[in-house]
Design an enzyme around this catalytic site. Structure first.
Site, mmCIF file in Angstrom:
data_model
loop_
_atom_site.group_PDB
_atom_site.id
_atom_site.type_symbol
_atom_site.label_atom_id
_atom_site.label_comp_id
_atom_site.label_asym_id
_atom_site.label_seq_id
_atom_site.Cartn_x
_atom_site.Cartn_y
_atom_site.Cartn_z
ATOM 1 N N LYS A 262 -1.819 0.085 -12.927
ATOM 2 C CA LYS A 262 -2.743 -0.128 -11.795
ATOM 3 C C LYS A 262 -3.030 1.205 -11.090
ATOM 4 O O LYS A 262 -4.173 1.482 -10.718
ATOM 5 C CB LYS A 262 -2.156 -1.150 -10.801
ATOM 6 C CG LYS A 262 -3.089 -1.388 -9.620
ATOM 7 C CD LYS A 262 -2.597 -2.392 -8.597
ATOM 8 C CE LYS A 262 -3.524 -2.410 -7.388
ATOM 9 N NZ LYS A 262 -3.019 -3.198 -6.259
ATOM 10 N N ASP B 281 -8.242 2.054 4.888
ATOM 11 C CA ASP B 281 -8.730 0.687 5.031
ATOM 12 C C ASP B 281 -9.315 0.273 3.686
ATOM 13 O O ASP B 281 -10.078 1.030 3.075
ATOM 14 C CB ASP B 281 -9.787 0.581 6.129
ATOM 15 C CG ASP B 281 -9.893 -0.848 6.646
ATOM 16 O OD1 ASP B 281 -8.848 -1.421 7.036
ATOM 17 O OD2 ASP B 281 -11.002 -1.420 6.634
ATOM 18 N N TYR C 172 -5.305 -9.769 -3.552
ATOM 19 C CA TYR C 172 -6.206 -10.491 -4.461
ATOM 20 C C TYR C 172 -6.009 -10.106 -5.938
ATOM 21 O O TYR C 172 -6.794 -10.541 -6.789
ATOM 22 C CB TYR C 172 -7.660 -10.210 -4.067
ATOM 23 C CG TYR C 172 -8.041 -10.722 -2.693
ATOM 24 C CD1 TYR C 172 -8.532 -12.019 -2.518
ATOM 25 C CD2 TYR C 172 -7.919 -9.921 -1.560
ATOM 26 C CE1 TYR C 172 -8.895 -12.487 -1.263
ATOM 27 C CE2 TYR C 172 -8.274 -10.383 -0.290
ATOM 28 C CZ TYR C 172 -8.760 -11.661 -0.158
ATOM 29 O OH TYR C 172 -9.117 -12.130 1.094
ATOM 30 N N LYS D 111 0.841 -1.205 0.000
ATOM 31 C CA LYS D 111 0.000 0.000 0.000
ATOM 32 C C LYS D 111 0.871 1.247 0.000
ATOM 33 O O LYS D 111 0.625 2.189 -0.739
ATOM 34 C CB LYS D 111 -0.814 0.053 1.299
ATOM 35 C CG LYS D 111 -2.077 -0.718 1.325
ATOM 36 C CD LYS D 111 -2.761 -0.335 2.643
ATOM 37 C CE LYS D 111 -3.962 -1.166 2.909
ATOM 38 N NZ LYS D 111 -4.568 -0.812 4.208
HETATM 39 P P1 ITT Z 1 -2.781 -1.786 7.312
HETATM 40 O O1 ITT Z 1 -3.997 -2.081 8.147
HETATM 41 O O2 ITT Z 1 -1.521 -1.723 8.089
HETATM 42 O O3 ITT Z 1 -2.971 -0.580 6.434
HETATM 43 P P2 ITT Z 1 -3.580 -4.247 5.953
HETATM 44 O O4 ITT Z 1 -2.987 -5.078 4.841
HETATM 45 O O5 ITT Z 1 -4.004 -4.958 7.202
HETATM 46 O O6 ITT Z 1 -2.560 -3.033 6.291
HETATM 47 P P3 ITT Z 1 -6.349 -3.610 5.414
HETATM 48 O O7 ITT Z 1 -6.791 -3.936 6.776
HETATM 49 O O8 ITT Z 1 -6.878 -2.349 4.790
HETATM 50 O O9 ITT Z 1 -4.765 -3.445 5.329
HETATM 51 O O10 ITT Z 1 -6.658 -4.855 4.465
HETATM 52 C C1 ITT Z 1 -6.539 -4.707 3.099
HETATM 53 C C2 ITT Z 1 -6.574 -6.070 2.443
HETATM 54 O O11 ITT Z 1 -7.472 -6.009 1.312
HETATM 55 C C3 ITT Z 1 -5.203 -6.417 1.866
HETATM 56 O O12 ITT Z 1 -4.407 -7.102 2.805
HETATM 57 C C4 ITT Z 1 -5.593 -7.263 0.647
HETATM 58 O O13 ITT Z 1 -5.901 -8.568 1.040
HETATM 59 C C5 ITT Z 1 -6.873 -6.579 0.169
HETATM 60 N N1 ITT Z 1 -6.549 -5.490 -0.774
HETATM 61 C C6 ITT Z 1 -6.678 -4.152 -0.550
HETATM 62 N N2 ITT Z 1 -6.239 -3.448 -1.602
HETATM 63 C C7 ITT Z 1 -5.815 -4.349 -2.498
HETATM 64 C C8 ITT Z 1 -5.237 -4.248 -3.780
HETATM 65 O O14 ITT Z 1 -4.956 -3.070 -4.325
HETATM 66 N N3 ITT Z 1 -4.926 -5.362 -4.420
HETATM 67 C C9 ITT Z 1 -5.179 -6.580 -3.883
HETATM 68 N N4 ITT Z 1 -5.698 -6.768 -2.674
HETATM 69 C C10 ITT Z 1 -6.022 -5.658 -1.979
#
Ligand code: ITT
Length: 196
Positions: free
Chosen positions: A174, A72, A154, A12
């Site tokens: 992307k 999030d 994903y 991210k």
């Molecule tokens: P932080 O809370 O530290 O920001 P995290 O990975 O736990 O990191 P989230 O709780 O927001 O973040 O979960 C996001 C999840 O959604 C991520 O781990 C992926 O599984 C999915 N996801 C989000 N954006 C994505 C993307 O651009 N491409 C693929 N999967 C994505």
């Protein structure tokens, strides 16, 4: 101006920093929790993307007194009534590859028209007197198998058309269509006025 990005997810972080750079933001320095030596897990106890984005932004703002972004995001699949949703990163409890397997399994034998999905990105930006929210989405459908090696999460099963998954796109490609781009471009617009 210095802004804290309250995430521990390096994929991210990279995408967000690139989106800021690609969209002409030069006068803002973005630091992450790791940059400030903070490795603490933030408990995502919210029941919505908005609540979890607030929890992350509030954590950073409270601790470091810097304007803070909480982000999030997740995958919402129509056929599964929006799941995995806020549970995207912990859907199987066994990591990313198992998360993908779980989704593919749940959609086994489901026809293409019923595999519609979207990614969603919710941002909470907190600074002294302001708490702002921005939402961005990206639409596609769940493929039948993994395709492509780029991106994260994903992306290999998120099809944007019949030939391409998000994981087949370059980082640049992307970052022009993603849910993250669609949310952050709104925050960037706000910050351009704010930092004048
Ligand atoms: P932080 O809370 O530290 O920001 P995290 O990975 O736990 O990191 P989230 O709780 O927001 O973040 O979960 C996001 C999840 O959604 C991520 O781990 C992926 O599984 C999915 N996801 C989000 N954006 C994505 C993307 O651009 N491409 C693929 N999967 C994505």
């Amino acid at each position: 101006m210095k802004i804290l990005l309250a995430t521990h997810n390096n994929n991210k972080k990279k995408e967000i920093l690139d989106i800021f750079k690609d969209n002409g933001v030069r006068d803002i320095e973005i630091v992450t929790l790791e940059d400030l030596g903070d490795y603490e897990d933030i408990d995502e106890t919210g029941l919505t993307f908005k609540e979890n984005a607030f929890i992350k932004a509030h954590y950073g703002f409270n601790k470091f007194h810097l304007p803070t972004i909480g982000e999030d995001s997740g995958l919402e699949i129509d056929y599964l009534d929006g799941r995995p949703g806020i549970y995207s990163s912990r859907y199987s409890g066994l990591g990313n590859e198992a998360n993908i397997d779980k989704v593919l399994n749940e959609l086994k034998n489901v026809k293409k028209e019923d595999r519609k999905c979207n990614f969603i990105c919710t941002i909470c930006f907190i600074e002294d007197k302001v708490t702002n929210y921005y939402i961005g989405k990206c639409y596609g459908y769940i493929g039948y198998e993994r395709k492509g090696n780029n991106g994260f999460g994903y992306d290999p099963i998120f099809m944007i058309d019949d030939n391409s998954s998000l994981a087949m796109l370059s980082e640049d490609e992307k970052n022009k269509i993603s849910h993250r781009y669609n949310a952050f471009i709104k925050l960037i617009d706000y910050l351009k006025d704010y930092s004048k």
